[in-house]
Design an enzyme around this catalytic site. Structure first.
Site, PDB file in Angstrom:
ATOM      1  N   LYS A 195       0.871  -1.182   0.000  1.00 49.58           N
ATOM      2  CA  LYS A 195       0.000   0.000   0.000  1.00 49.58           C
ATOM      3  C   LYS A 195       0.901   1.223   0.000  1.00 49.58           C
ATOM      4  O   LYS A 195       1.718   1.405   0.897  1.00 49.58           O
ATOM      5  CB  LYS A 195      -0.891  -0.015   1.230  1.00 49.58           C
ATOM      6  N   LYS A 248      -2.124  -1.498  -3.747  1.00 46.51           N
ATOM      7  CA  LYS A 248      -3.004  -0.328  -3.680  1.00 46.51           C
ATOM      8  C   LYS A 248      -2.176   0.946  -3.778  1.00 46.51           C
ATOM      9  O   LYS A 248      -1.190   1.055  -3.053  1.00 46.51           O
ATOM     10  CB  LYS A 248      -3.738  -0.365  -2.337  1.00 46.51           C
TER      11      LYS A 248
HETATM   12  C1  PBG Z   1      -6.803   3.782   5.512  1.00 47.99           C
HETATM   13  C2  PBG Z   1      -7.397   3.556   4.177  1.00 47.99           C
HETATM   14  C3  PBG Z   1      -7.283   4.435   3.089  1.00 47.99           C
HETATM   15  C4  PBG Z   1      -7.990   3.865   2.037  1.00 47.99           C
HETATM   16  C5  PBG Z   1      -8.537   2.678   2.488  1.00 47.99           C
HETATM   17  N1  PBG Z   1      -8.148   2.491   3.821  1.00 47.99           N
HETATM   18  C6  PBG Z   1      -6.655   5.753   2.938  1.00 47.99           C
HETATM   19  C7  PBG Z   1      -5.461   6.111   3.674  1.00 47.99           C
HETATM   20  O1  PBG Z   1      -4.497   5.334   3.794  1.00 47.99           O
HETATM   21  O2  PBG Z   1      -5.460   7.226   4.158  1.00 47.99           O
HETATM   22  C8  PBG Z   1      -8.108   4.514   0.683  1.00 47.99           C
HETATM   23  C9  PBG Z   1      -9.059   3.956  -0.270  1.00 47.99           C
HETATM   24  C10 PBG Z   1      -9.364   4.828  -1.428  1.00 47.99           C
HETATM   25  O3  PBG Z   1      -8.746   5.881  -1.659  1.00 47.99           O
HETATM   26  O4  PBG Z   1     -10.279   4.448  -2.167  1.00 47.99           O
HETATM   27  N2  PBG Z   1      -6.796   2.770   6.431  1.00 47.99           N
END
Ligand code: PBG
Length: 322
Positions: A195, A248
């Site tokens: 991620k 991601k």
């Molecule tokens: C955080 C989380 C995020 C997303 C899913 N879970 C954003 C972040 O890390 O701030 C993003 C998903 C998206 O942008 O569609 N636990």
């Protein structure tokens, strides 16, 4: 003489379909959905046309509509009231709280709906970070205990798979052991293996009011410059017992999807995130691109790169246009 003419395999719709190497279907999708407090609420998210924050009653209707379109899997995310947030995200393991109650109700009404629940502190944290914050530092190990309680609350409520999304160390092993020790050996883990610290999460943070109150997430989320580091993360998650490995965002990281696909035999998932959705929607709304074609092309590219499972906000739209 030209003996080899690749165009022969493109000359009709029938032949093109026969030789198509990749076919995206609704069965590949996990649909991320947003849950908020209250009743009869359906609040539009400005930067994500077609996506809403639903109160539970309306979320149940949305899920029913999706099931009728053949979408079977969902990733609910909760929007927690500011007054319920604190430094330790204690609301996250309140078994009577918004999220566990909703999971319980969804599974009661639609046992066939497969739920991937989010195990992360940020929706519940008054600091807007994914870990406990002490003197400006995001703590790694100290956050585990809360994540463990959160995961158990979700498993007890009926989660099919938990998805720890904080991108910190040692999550999969700790959560696998806790789930197993409480008899939840069938509850799976979708690991947020790679991620990235990405600009493409903006609309999601707006949807949940979950943006960090200070700093950024670069000490826990990965540097977009790296792909070999994703292999280190994947080896750990594999060894720690993950059932699926996720990358991601998706579109700016197709090479990472491909690399994990080529090195690991677990199913690879990809999260086609909020900003990726917003870009296509915005360009289409301006008449600059054909939104529907761009949607199918992007989803196909994610699958072609090696993701079998795709989290996407396009799930319902794709399903309704089939
Ligand atoms: C955080 C989380 C995020 C997303 C899913 N879970 C954003 C972040 O890390 O701030 C993003 C998903 C998206 O942008 O569609 N636990």
């Amino acid at each position: 003489m030209m003996l080899r003419r690749p165009r022969r395999n493109r000359q009709s719709e029938a032949i093109r379909n026969l030789v198509a190497e990749t076919q995206v279907t609704v069965k590949d999708f996990i649909f991320p959905v947003f849950l908020t407090e209250g009743q009869n609420k359906k609040i539009a998210i400005n930067s994500m046309p077609g996506i809403y924050r639903f109160s539970l009653d309306n979320l149940l209707k949305e899920i029913e509509e999706c099931l009728n379109l053949g979408i079977t899997s969902f990733a609910p995310f909760p929007q927690i009231e500011e007054s319920s947030k604190d430094k330790y995200g204690k609301e996250s393991y309140n078994t009577k709280g918004l999220y566990p109650s909703a999971i319980r109700e969804i599974k009661k009404q639609f046992p066939e709906a497969c739920l991937f629940t989010d195990v992360a502190l940020d929706p519940y944290s008054s600091d807007g970070h994914d870990g406990i914050v002490e003197n400006g530092q995001i703590l790694n190990d100290e956050t585990l205990e809360i994540l463990g309680k959160m995961a158990l609350a979700q498993a007890e409520a009926g989660a099919d798979m938990i998805a720890p999304s904080d991108m910190m160390d040692g999550r999969i092993k700790y959560l696998r052991e806790i789930l197993d020790s409480q008899g939840f050996t069938d509850v799976g883990i979708l690991a947020y293996t790679a991620k990235y610290a990405s600009a493409f999460y903006g609309p999601f943070r707006e949807a949940l009011d979950s943006a960090p109150k200070f700093g950024d997430k670069k000490t826990y989320q990965m540097n977009p410059a790296n792909v070999r580091e994703a292999l280190v993360e994947a080896a750990l998650d594999y060894a720690e017992g993950a059932d699926m490995l996720m990358v991601k965002p998706a579109l700016a990281y197709l090479d990472v999807i491909k690399t994990l696909h080529d090195h690991f035999d677990l199913p690879i998932a990809a999260y086609n995130v909020s900003g990726e959705y917003a870009m296509i929607k915005a360009a289409a709304a301006n008449g600059w691109i054909d939104g529907e074609k761009a949607m199918v092309e992007c989803l196909t590219s994610i699958k072609r790169a090696g993701a079998k499972v795709i989290l996407t906000y396009f799930a319902k739209e794709f399903g309704s246009k089939q």
